[in-house]
Design a protein around this motif. Structure first.
Motif, mmCIF file in Angstrom:
data_model
loop_
_atom_site.group_PDB
_atom_site.id
_atom_site.type_symbol
_atom_site.label_atom_id
_atom_site.label_comp_id
_atom_site.label_asym_id
_atom_site.label_seq_id
_atom_site.Cartn_x
_atom_site.Cartn_y
_atom_site.Cartn_z
ATOM 1 N N TYR A 48 0.910 -1.021 0.030
ATOM 2 C CA TYR A 48 -0.070 -0.131 -0.049
ATOM 3 C C TYR A 48 0.776 1.362 -0.243
ATOM 4 C CZ TYR A 48 -3.762 -3.022 0.758
ATOM 5 O OH TYR A 48 -4.853 -3.965 0.274
ATOM 6 N N LYS A 49 2.067 0.978 -0.450
ATOM 7 C CA LYS A 49 2.917 2.353 -0.561
ATOM 8 C C LYS A 49 2.892 3.005 -1.814
ATOM 9 C CE LYS A 49 5.906 1.000 3.387
ATOM 10 N NZ LYS A 49 7.227 0.836 3.682
ATOM 11 N N ILE A 50 2.326 2.624 -2.752
ATOM 12 C CA ILE A 50 2.424 2.930 -4.227
ATOM 13 C C ILE A 50 0.961 2.684 -4.627
ATOM 14 C CG2 ILE A 50 3.010 2.608 -6.716
ATOM 15 C CD1 ILE A 50 5.726 1.620 -5.444
ATOM 16 N N LEU A 51 0.562 3.712 -5.319
ATOM 17 C CA LEU A 51 -1.036 3.694 -5.952
ATOM 18 C C LEU A 51 -0.602 3.902 -7.524
ATOM 19 C CD1 LEU A 51 -3.952 4.012 -6.105
ATOM 20 C CD2 LEU A 51 -3.739 6.576 -6.069
ATOM 21 N N TYR A 52 -1.140 2.938 -8.478
ATOM 22 C CA TYR A 52 -1.179 3.206 -9.904
ATOM 23 C C TYR A 52 -2.281 3.567 -10.345
ATOM 24 C CZ TYR A 52 2.850 -0.245 -8.807
ATOM 25 O OH TYR A 52 3.819 -0.821 -8.127
ATOM 26 N N VAL A 53 -2.420 4.532 -11.419
ATOM 27 C CA VAL A 53 -3.455 5.072 -11.859
ATOM 28 C C VAL A 53 -3.523 4.970 -13.447
ATOM 29 C CG1 VAL A 53 -4.880 7.003 -11.964
ATOM 30 C CG2 VAL A 53 -3.937 6.605 -9.901
ATOM 31 N N ALA A 54 -4.322 4.558 -14.076
ATOM 32 C CA ALA A 54 -4.417 4.275 -15.430
ATOM 33 C C ALA A 54 -5.014 5.684 -15.820
ATOM 34 C CB ALA A 54 -5.260 3.379 -15.825
ATOM 35 N N ASN A 55 -4.308 6.230 -17.088
ATOM 36 C CA ASN A 55 -4.723 7.369 -17.978
ATOM 37 C C ASN A 55 -5.371 7.000 -19.241
ATOM 38 O OD1 ASN A 55 -4.802 10.216 -18.010
ATOM 39 N ND2 ASN A 55 -3.378 10.254 -19.639
ATOM 40 N N SER A 56 -6.721 7.020 -19.116
ATOM 41 C CA SER A 56 -7.492 6.367 -20.512
ATOM 42 C C SER A 56 -7.488 7.499 -21.458
ATOM 43 C CB SER A 56 -8.971 6.001 -19.854
ATOM 44 O OG SER A 56 -9.036 5.145 -18.958
ATOM 45 N N GLN A 57 -6.560 7.729 -22.036
ATOM 46 C CA GLN A 57 -6.392 8.717 -23.118
ATOM 47 C C GLN A 57 -5.481 8.461 -24.352
ATOM 48 O OE1 GLN A 57 -8.136 11.050 -23.466
ATOM 49 N NE2 GLN A 57 -7.502 13.037 -22.554
ATOM 50 N N VAL A 58 -5.964 8.441 -25.505
ATOM 51 C CA VAL A 58 -5.458 7.953 -26.639
ATOM 52 C C VAL A 58 -3.985 8.749 -26.782
ATOM 53 C CG1 VAL A 58 -5.633 7.824 -29.204
ATOM 54 C CG2 VAL A 58 -7.393 7.262 -27.688
ATOM 55 N N ALA A 65 2.477 6.026 -11.197
ATOM 56 C CA ALA A 65 2.716 5.484 -10.009
ATOM 57 C C ALA A 65 3.156 6.788 -8.826
ATOM 58 C CB ALA A 65 4.060 4.491 -9.979
ATOM 59 N N TYR A 66 2.140 6.636 -7.975
ATOM 60 C CA TYR A 66 2.373 7.623 -7.048
ATOM 61 C C TYR A 66 2.744 7.039 -5.463
ATOM 62 C CZ TYR A 66 -0.493 10.635 -9.974
ATOM 63 O OH TYR A 66 -0.940 11.142 -11.257
ATOM 64 N N ALA A 67 3.815 7.671 -5.029
ATOM 65 C CA ALA A 67 4.055 7.278 -3.557
ATOM 66 C C ALA A 67 3.069 7.790 -2.708
ATOM 67 C CB ALA A 67 5.401 7.678 -3.013
ATOM 68 N N GLY A 77 3.612 11.985 -8.790
ATOM 69 C CA GLY A 77 3.582 11.111 -9.854
ATOM 70 C C GLY A 77 4.622 10.802 -10.768
ATOM 71 N N ARG A 78 4.850 9.469 -11.253
ATOM 72 C CA ARG A 78 5.865 9.299 -12.348
ATOM 73 C C ARG A 78 5.475 8.416 -13.291
ATOM 74 N NH1 ARG A 78 7.590 3.937 -11.518
ATOM 75 N NH2 ARG A 78 7.394 3.297 -9.050
ATOM 76 N N VAL A 79 5.708 8.290 -14.296
ATOM 77 C CA VAL A 79 5.387 7.368 -15.471
ATOM 78 C C VAL A 79 5.719 6.065 -14.984
ATOM 79 C CG1 VAL A 79 5.177 6.685 -17.744
ATOM 80 C CG2 VAL A 79 4.988 9.020 -17.118
ATOM 81 N N PHE A 80 4.734 5.262 -14.820
ATOM 82 C CA PHE A 80 5.090 3.757 -14.513
ATOM 83 C C PHE A 80 5.387 2.917 -15.631
ATOM 84 C CE2 PHE A 80 3.352 -0.439 -13.908
ATOM 85 C CZ PHE A 80 4.254 -1.033 -12.982
ATOM 86 N N ALA A 81 4.384 3.129 -16.704
ATOM 87 C CA ALA A 81 4.382 2.342 -18.017
ATOM 88 C C ALA A 81 3.805 3.247 -18.895
ATOM 89 C CB ALA A 81 3.832 1.105 -17.916
ATOM 90 N N ASP A 119 8.723 -2.983 -11.434
ATOM 91 C CA ASP A 119 9.488 -1.939 -11.649
ATOM 92 C C ASP A 119 9.151 -1.048 -13.145
ATOM 93 O OD1 ASP A 119 10.356 -3.887 -13.678
ATOM 94 O OD2 ASP A 119 12.468 -3.687 -13.124
ATOM 95 N N GLY A 120 8.079 -1.558 -13.569
ATOM 96 C CA GLY A 120 7.752 -1.156 -14.894
ATOM 97 C C GLY A 120 7.966 -1.787 -16.152
ATOM 98 N N THR A 121 8.685 -2.948 -16.035
ATOM 99 C CA THR A 121 9.225 -3.811 -17.298
ATOM 100 C C THR A 121 7.850 -4.496 -17.545
ATOM 101 O OG1 THR A 121 11.288 -4.006 -16.353
ATOM 102 C CG2 THR A 121 10.508 -5.667 -17.920
ATOM 103 N N LEU A 122 7.509 -4.491 -18.907
ATOM 104 C CA LEU A 122 6.303 -5.386 -19.382
ATOM 105 C C LEU A 122 6.863 -6.634 -19.570
ATOM 106 C CD1 LEU A 122 3.727 -5.327 -20.877
ATOM 107 C CD2 LEU A 122 4.854 -4.965 -23.048
ATOM 108 N N LEU A 123 6.004 -7.575 -18.667
ATOM 109 C CA LEU A 123 6.406 -8.896 -18.471
ATOM 110 C C LEU A 123 5.571 -9.753 -19.778
ATOM 111 C CD1 LEU A 123 6.125 -9.572 -15.031
ATOM 112 C CD2 LEU A 123 8.341 -9.389 -16.407
ATOM 113 N N GLY A 124 4.590 -9.033 -20.234
ATOM 114 C CA GLY A 124 3.762 -9.915 -21.385
ATOM 115 C C GLY A 124 2.497 -9.409 -21.354
ATOM 116 N N ARG A 125 1.616 -9.875 -22.582
ATOM 117 C CA ARG A 125 0.577 -9.384 -22.872
ATOM 118 C C ARG A 125 -0.648 -10.497 -23.195
ATOM 119 N NH1 ARG A 125 1.246 -5.682 -27.995
ATOM 120 N NH2 ARG A 125 -0.828 -5.035 -27.304
ATOM 121 N N ILE A 126 -1.753 -10.435 -22.680
ATOM 122 C CA ILE A 126 -2.807 -11.226 -23.057
ATOM 123 C C ILE A 126 -3.701 -10.542 -23.826
ATOM 124 C CG2 ILE A 126 -4.879 -12.597 -21.738
ATOM 125 C CD1 ILE A 126 -3.284 -12.163 -19.108
#
Length: 168
Positions: A48-58, A65-67, A77-81, A119-126
């Motif tokens: 619970y030390k990081i909050l991730y937020v999606a930006n639904s914008q083309v 990611a926010y501490a 905030g910092r760009v996580f992905a 750490d924001g590394t893309l591991l894979g996609r479904i």
């Protein structure tokens, strides 16, 4: 603005910005951040030390990611992905997300569900092949449910989603 006919430009829109809000333990509601154009999906890291937020914008298909500070407020905030290189017209934008017990982020976005390491590394996609809006772990915690356009998909995983916090 997502339920309004004109979305962001609808005259019935009550605020000039979009934001992420926080409810304090004593019930007060406050603005946590308004720096994203279209904040949507939210999820916490296992500690619970990081909050991730999606930006639904083309124009800026990113997750930030926010501490989370000790008092519950958010740090910068910092760009996580960034999914801008994965995005193709009509295949969806960042939306819902969940975190597993290892801190991996399962985020709906262009073409399906993108799985990121802490750490924001893309591991894979479904890949679903259609715009994909939401994701949730269910049943015993190792089943991933995905809403993909007009379908609900169910997938067994080798991990477990974060359990819900205990009621206080």
């Amino acid at each position: 603005p997502y339920g309004l006919p004109g979305t962001f430009k609808d005259p019935a829109k009550e605020l000039a910005f979009q934001g992420v809000y926080r409810v304090t333990p004593d019930g007060r509601i406050g603005l946590a951040t308004k720096e994203l154009e279209a904040p949507n999906g939210l999820a916490f890291s296992p500690d619970y030390k990081i909050l991730y937020v999606a930006n639904s914008q083309v124009q800026a298909p990113i997750w930030k990611a926010y501490a989370v500070n000790v008092d519950g407020s958010l740090g910068p905030g910092r760009v996580f992905a960034d999914a801008s290189t994965l995005h193709k017209k009509g295949d969806g934008v960042p939306d819902g997300l969940k975190v597993d017990t290892h801190g991996n982020v399962f985020a709906t976005g262009p073409g399906g569900v993108l799985v990121y390491a802490p750490d924001g590394t893309l591991l894979g996609r479904i890949l679903t092949g259609v715009p994909t809006a939401n994701v949730a772990f269910g049943e015993d915690g190792a089943t991933l449910f995905v809403t993909a356009n007009h379908r609900v998909l169910r997938l067994r995983t080798g991990t477990r989603g974060m359990p819900l916090p205990a009621a206080r």
